[in-house]
Design an enzyme around this catalytic site. Structure first.
Site, PDB file in Angstrom:
ATOM      1  N   LEU A  36       8.147  26.597 -17.795  1.00 54.65           N
ATOM      2  CA  LEU A  36       8.647  27.970 -17.646  1.00 54.65           C
ATOM      3  C   LEU A  36       7.317  28.851 -17.485  1.00 54.65           C
ATOM      4  CD1 LEU A  36      11.637  28.038 -19.953  1.00 54.65           C
ATOM      5  CD2 LEU A  36      11.644  27.343 -17.612  1.00 54.65           C
ATOM      6  N   HIS A  78      10.691  32.671 -14.750  1.00 58.18           N
ATOM      7  CA  HIS A  78      11.761  32.180 -15.373  1.00 58.18           C
ATOM      8  C   HIS A  78      12.586  33.080 -16.424  1.00 58.18           C
ATOM      9  CE1 HIS A  78      10.263  28.334 -13.884  1.00 58.18           C
ATOM     10  NE2 HIS A  78      11.382  28.260 -13.359  1.00 58.18           N
ATOM     11  N   ASP A  94      13.106  31.251  -4.283  1.00 62.19           N
ATOM     12  CA  ASP A  94      13.746  30.112  -3.700  1.00 62.19           C
ATOM     13  C   ASP A  94      14.682  30.570  -2.838  1.00 62.19           C
ATOM     14  OD1 ASP A  94      12.170  27.587  -4.763  1.00 62.19           O
ATOM     15  OD2 ASP A  94      12.859  28.599  -6.640  1.00 62.19           O
ATOM     16  N   GLN A 142      17.450  28.261  -1.025  1.00 62.77           N
ATOM     17  CA  GLN A 142      18.273  27.575  -2.245  1.00 62.77           C
ATOM     18  C   GLN A 142      19.118  28.585  -2.589  1.00 62.77           C
ATOM     19  OE1 GLN A 142      16.578  25.416  -5.588  1.00 62.77           O
ATOM     20  NE2 GLN A 142      16.934  27.202  -6.552  1.00 62.77           N
ATOM     21  N   ALA A 169       9.062  36.960  -9.132  1.00 58.00           N
ATOM     22  CA  ALA A 169       8.039  37.692 -10.046  1.00 58.00           C
ATOM     23  C   ALA A 169       6.878  37.302  -9.397  1.00 58.00           C
ATOM     24  CB  ALA A 169       8.204  36.822 -11.501  1.00 58.00           C
ATOM     25  N   SER A 223       6.081  27.266 -10.983  1.00 55.93           N
ATOM     26  CA  SER A 223       5.498  26.017 -12.037  1.00 55.93           C
ATOM     27  C   SER A 223       4.496  25.336 -11.362  1.00 55.93           C
ATOM     28  CB  SER A 223       6.800  25.431 -12.316  1.00 55.93           C
ATOM     29  OG  SER A 223       7.519  25.839 -13.132  1.00 55.93           O
TER      30      SER A 223
END
Length: 291
Positions: free
Chosen positions: A30, A34, A155, A158, A181, A191
């Site tokens: 994370l 997140h 994303d 997605q 962010a 990540s």
């Protein structure tokens, strides 16, 4: 915060709450992006007042969404660190199943999204990716039974695929977008940024810079009443190549369906988004910016 590893225990725990949860699915490792989604979920959960909803986050590295030459095996697993971060951000329950718990037998039943959305952009370069995403998210939704779920706009495609699945399958779940962010220099948090070398990290900000230039180019074309989509996309990809990137795509699309805008829409008021995916060294990064 309570950490749970089995479906049975999670269902038993959730049965003790008066309201359905707000859910944030993740693959772990994370970062602050997140945690911003967790804080957003905390705000949604607290809106329930006396019937307080729990915030549930999951950590599961989903094999089904990785291609044969992608980074499933080396994707960082940092569960202990992640649990501490989630607790500090307001998460009530961490669901962290192992692969045998979530896939006790080969997952023969899958959720296949429509080609019109799932086989362009990311779907073109990562065949089967969105089938893997939809299958695991649908399974997690069935397990957690949330009233709302928060997904990051980083994303972007997605998020649209999940929204479409929820709508067409009549799932009683509100899909809530969370803003991307970014680091202080503009790089979208990911990540996979941890794979970058020091010099690559310094160069990585170029991706968001190219998106800002595309955004400016579209706005200028609209003000001047002239300009073509092909020229705008090509200039952006050329800029990345000149800086040592290998772009899969930099493409201006309609926000509504991710299809290319017509010339009239490009120069008009149609809400657009520019999406990009490119490799820097061995690391593939994605980003987007609404226009």
């Amino acid at each position: 915060m309570k950490t749970i590893h089995t479906i049975a225990e999670l269902r038993e725990t959730l049965a003790g709450y008066p309201s359905a949860p707000v859910f944030v699915p993740t693959m772990g490792n994370l970062h602050d992006g997140h945690l911003a989604l967790i804080r957003q979920a905390r705000g949604l959960a607290d809106e329930a007042g006396a019937g307080r909803s729990p915030v549930v986050s999951s950590i599961f590295v989903n094999r089904l969404q990785f291609g044969p030459n992608e980074d499933f095996d080396r994707y960082p697993r940092t569960l202990e660190r992640d649990a501490g971060l989630l607790a500090g951000a307001g998460c009530d329950i961490l669901f962290a199943p192992d692969e045998a718990e979530l896939y006790p037998e080969p997952q023969g039943y899958t959720v296949v999204p429509p080609d019109g959305l799932a086989k362009l952009l990311e779907g073109e370069f990562r065949p089967g990716f969105f089938t893997g995403v939809c299958t695991v998210v649908a399974k997690l939704f069935n397990i957690v039974q949330p009233r709302a779920a928060v997904f990051g706009k980083k994303d972007y495609q997605q998020l649209m695929v999940i929204r479409g699945m929820v709508r067409q399958m009549a799932m009683p779940i509100q899909i809530v977008p969370g803003d991307t962010a970014r680091a202080a220099d503009g790089l979208a948090l990911s990540s996979r940024n941890g794979y970058l070398s020091e010099s690559e990290r310094a160069e990585a900000v170029q991706l968001s810079g190219v998106l800002k230039q595309v955004q400016a180019d579209v706005k200028a074309a609209r003000q001047q009443g002239q300009g073509t989509l092909a020229d705008i996309d090509r200039r952006a990809q050329d800029t990345l190549r000149q800086c040592g990137w290998l772009p899969d795509y930099v493409s201006v699309r309609r926000q509504a369906d991710l299809l290319p805008p017509t010339a009239e829409q490009l120069l008009g008021q149609e809400p657009l988004v520019v999406l990009a995916a490119a490799k820097l060294g061995a690391t593939r990064l994605i980003d987007n910016l609404e226009i």
